[in-house]
Scaffold this motif. Structure first.
Motif, PDB file in Angstrom:
ATOM      1  N   ALA A  23      -7.637   7.985   0.589  1.00 19.74           N
ATOM      2  CA  ALA A  23      -8.011   8.224  -0.807  1.00 19.74           C
ATOM      3  C   ALA A  23      -8.368   9.700  -0.950  1.00 19.74           C
ATOM      4  O   ALA A  23      -8.775  10.352   0.008  1.00 19.74           O
ATOM      5  N   ALA A  55     -10.117  12.692  -3.835  1.00 18.79           N
ATOM      6  CA  ALA A  55     -10.824  12.971  -5.083  1.00 18.79           C
ATOM      7  C   ALA A  55     -10.781  14.478  -5.306  1.00 18.79           C
ATOM      8  O   ALA A  55     -10.993  15.253  -4.373  1.00 18.79           O
ATOM      9  N   CYS A  57     -14.413   9.397  -3.764  1.00 19.68           N
ATOM     10  CA  CYS A  57     -13.386   9.229  -2.745  1.00 19.68           C
ATOM     11  C   CYS A  57     -13.607   7.945  -1.942  1.00 19.68           C
ATOM     12  O   CYS A  57     -12.668   7.176  -1.704  1.00 19.68           O
ATOM     13  N   ASP A  65     -15.290   5.273  -2.887  1.00 20.06           N
ATOM     14  CA  ASP A  65     -15.053   4.129  -3.776  1.00 20.06           C
ATOM     15  C   ASP A  65     -13.558   3.832  -3.874  1.00 20.06           C
ATOM     16  O   ASP A  65     -13.131   2.677  -3.858  1.00 20.06           O
ATOM     17  N   GLU A  66     -12.760   4.890  -3.978  1.00 18.89           N
ATOM     18  CA  GLU A  66     -11.305   4.708  -4.048  1.00 18.89           C
ATOM     19  C   GLU A  66     -10.768   4.170  -2.723  1.00 18.89           C
ATOM     20  O   GLU A  66      -9.861   3.342  -2.706  1.00 18.89           O
ATOM     21  N   ARG A  79     -11.214   0.516  -2.768  1.00 15.79           N
ATOM     22  CA  ARG A  79     -10.207  -0.136  -3.621  1.00 15.79           C
ATOM     23  C   ARG A  79      -8.866  -0.244  -2.892  1.00 15.79           C
ATOM     24  O   ARG A  79      -8.176  -1.257  -2.980  1.00 15.79           O
ATOM     25  N   GLU A  80      -8.489   0.826  -2.185  1.00 13.59           N
ATOM     26  CA  GLU A  80      -7.233   0.811  -1.428  1.00 13.59           C
ATOM     27  C   GLU A  80      -7.277  -0.270  -0.346  1.00 13.59           C
ATOM     28  O   GLU A  80      -6.303  -0.979  -0.131  1.00 13.59           O
TER      29      GLU A  80
END
Length: 161
Positions: free
Chosen positions: A73, A75, A111, A113-114, A117-118
């Protein structure tokens, strides 16, 4: 077994869908003749899944059942000219820069958090061996810059406790 492509919204054979995107969308972009069959609301997109993230190669008191894949990820956070001026003063007089620390914290949190999600998109319970990388790029004559944070790790499925 079939998997849903999150770009085009179509079900494809599992071997053609990696990290939630089918091979066709990955290579050519999603066709936009019609909206995806499953639309995620903005509030649902902001939900962060409960995924374990660690820099170690294991999760204490848990066994790794299956390695799924590498997840990553990024950001990017724009740093405005006023923050740059404040940092210039800090360079001269010394001391900590609260604005820079807040920008780093915000980018790191976004970053990670993403990354969660990934990991959730590929069916993982945890991400191990997470590495964080920071970089800053000047945007030219405007006096601003962009702070980049990238995170990567190994998405794994854990055995039930």
């Amino acid at each position: 077994m079939q998997s849903l492509c999150r770009d085009c919204g179509r079900y494809k054979p599992e071997k053609e869908v990696q990290l939630g995107i089918c091979d066709e969308c990955f290579n050519h972009g999603a066709p936009r003749t019609s909206p995806p069959t499953s639309v995620v609301s903005p509030s649902a997109a902001s939900i962060v899944p409960d995924i374990i993230i660690t820099t170690s190669i294991d999760v204490p008191r848990r066994e790794i059942d299956k390695v799924i894949s590498i997840v990553a990820a990024e950001a990017a956070l724009g740093v405005n000219v006023f923050r740059d001026i404040a940092n210039s003063w800090r360079d001269i007089f010394g001391g900590r820069s609260a604005s820079s620390q807040n920008a780093l914290r915000e980018a790191r949190t976004a970053c990670l958090d993403e990354l969660k999600r990934e990991a959730a998109a590929v069916g993982a319970d945890a991400v191990i061996a997470v590495a964080l990388n920071y970089n800053q790029v000047s945007t030219g004559g405007s006096g601003g810059s962009i702070l980049f944070v990238a995170a990567s790790g190994t998405a794994v499925k854990l055995t039930n406790p």
